[in-house]
Design a protein around this motif. Sequence first.
Motif, mmCIF file in Angstrom:
data_model
loop_
_atom_site.group_PDB
_atom_site.id
_atom_site.type_symbol
_atom_site.label_atom_id
_atom_site.label_comp_id
_atom_site.label_asym_id
_atom_site.label_seq_id
_atom_site.Cartn_x
_atom_site.Cartn_y
_atom_site.Cartn_z
ATOM 1 N N ALA A 1 16.105 22.021 -20.496
ATOM 2 C CA ALA A 1 16.931 21.549 -19.389
ATOM 3 C C ALA A 1 16.225 20.406 -18.661
ATOM 4 O O ALA A 1 15.048 20.475 -18.358
ATOM 5 C CB ALA A 1 17.205 22.689 -18.429
ATOM 6 N N GLY A 2 16.976 19.337 -18.402
ATOM 7 C CA GLY A 2 16.428 18.186 -17.697
ATOM 8 C C GLY A 2 15.970 17.069 -18.619
ATOM 9 O O GLY A 2 15.719 15.966 -18.162
ATOM 10 N N ILE B 1 19.638 15.765 -11.688
ATOM 11 C CA ILE B 1 18.799 16.559 -12.585
ATOM 12 C C ILE B 1 17.363 16.599 -12.066
ATOM 13 O O ILE B 1 16.692 17.627 -12.159
ATOM 14 C CB ILE B 1 18.859 16.011 -14.025
ATOM 15 C CG1 ILE B 1 20.260 16.199 -14.596
ATOM 16 C CG2 ILE B 1 17.828 16.663 -14.918
ATOM 17 C CD1 ILE B 1 20.697 17.641 -14.738
ATOM 18 N N MET C 1 17.215 19.225 -9.549
ATOM 19 C CA MET C 1 17.244 20.539 -10.198
ATOM 20 C C MET C 1 15.875 20.854 -10.800
ATOM 21 O O MET C 1 15.398 21.991 -10.716
ATOM 22 C CB MET C 1 18.313 20.564 -11.297
ATOM 23 C CG MET C 1 19.726 20.555 -10.785
ATOM 24 S SD MET C 1 20.987 20.333 -12.072
ATOM 25 C CE MET C 1 20.595 21.627 -13.204
ATOM 26 N N THR D 1 21.398 20.316 -19.726
ATOM 27 C CA THR D 1 21.433 21.210 -18.574
ATOM 28 C C THR D 1 20.930 22.600 -18.926
ATOM 29 O O THR D 1 20.678 23.406 -18.037
ATOM 30 C CB THR D 1 22.859 21.313 -18.011
ATOM 31 O OG1 THR D 1 23.737 21.722 -19.057
ATOM 32 C CG2 THR D 1 23.309 19.978 -17.443
ATOM 33 N N HIS D 2 20.804 22.903 -20.219
ATOM 34 C CA HIS D 2 20.251 24.155 -20.709
ATOM 35 C C HIS D 2 19.334 23.837 -21.882
ATOM 36 O O HIS D 2 19.408 22.749 -22.458
ATOM 37 C CB HIS D 2 21.357 25.106 -21.197
ATOM 38 C CG HIS D 2 22.208 25.642 -20.098
ATOM 39 N ND1 HIS D 2 23.198 24.905 -19.490
ATOM 40 C CD2 HIS D 2 22.208 26.843 -19.489
ATOM 41 C CE1 HIS D 2 23.782 25.635 -18.563
ATOM 42 N NE2 HIS D 2 23.198 26.823 -18.535
ATOM 43 N N GLN E 1 25.206 16.867 -20.044
ATOM 44 C CA GLN E 1 26.173 15.984 -19.406
ATOM 45 C C GLN E 1 25.790 14.551 -19.714
ATOM 46 O O GLN E 1 24.624 14.256 -19.965
ATOM 47 C CB GLN E 1 26.269 16.243 -17.911
ATOM 48 C CG GLN E 1 25.019 15.905 -17.119
ATOM 49 C CD GLN E 1 25.172 16.297 -15.660
ATOM 50 O OE1 GLN E 1 25.655 17.365 -15.356
ATOM 51 N NE2 GLN E 1 24.749 15.430 -14.767
#
Length: 150
Positions: A17-18, A49, A52, A8-9, A39
């Motif tokens: 991220a992703g 994700i 996002m 996520t970061h 996660q």
Amino acid sequence: MTTKLILTHEVTGLGTAGDVVEVKDGYARNYLVPRGLGQVWSRGAEKQIEGMRASRAKKAHASVEAASAVRDQLEATRYTVTGRAGAGGRLFGTVTSKEIAASVKAAGGPDLDRRSIEVKQHIKTLGTHAVTVHLHDGVTAKLTLEVVPA
């Protein structure tokens, strides 16, 4: 044993991220997940994700220019952190990323997320030190940090 995670970061040496990565169970359970850096992978989480990622892609172009401007501002200034030190110049403890972020803010700089600040080796001595700040994918700033006695 390995665990499949969605980051996520950005994590140095692992991915951005992703990204979907496989890491050792202990690293995932004890470091990445509790700090909110990743996660556990699932189909639902991957769809979330993807959403996002799509929204980040829309903002990415404008934020690269903004991150470059912030980088130029950060690199143009020397930041000072105070710490208690012994006779030989060794600090009682280390300089933390939280203290570095507070120093940048006190000098009139932008708010930095302490997780974006990367210190290669613990800062345990007085003097000048180099610190890396990850502002955006592919945009990093090199801070000059001066540690002085309190």
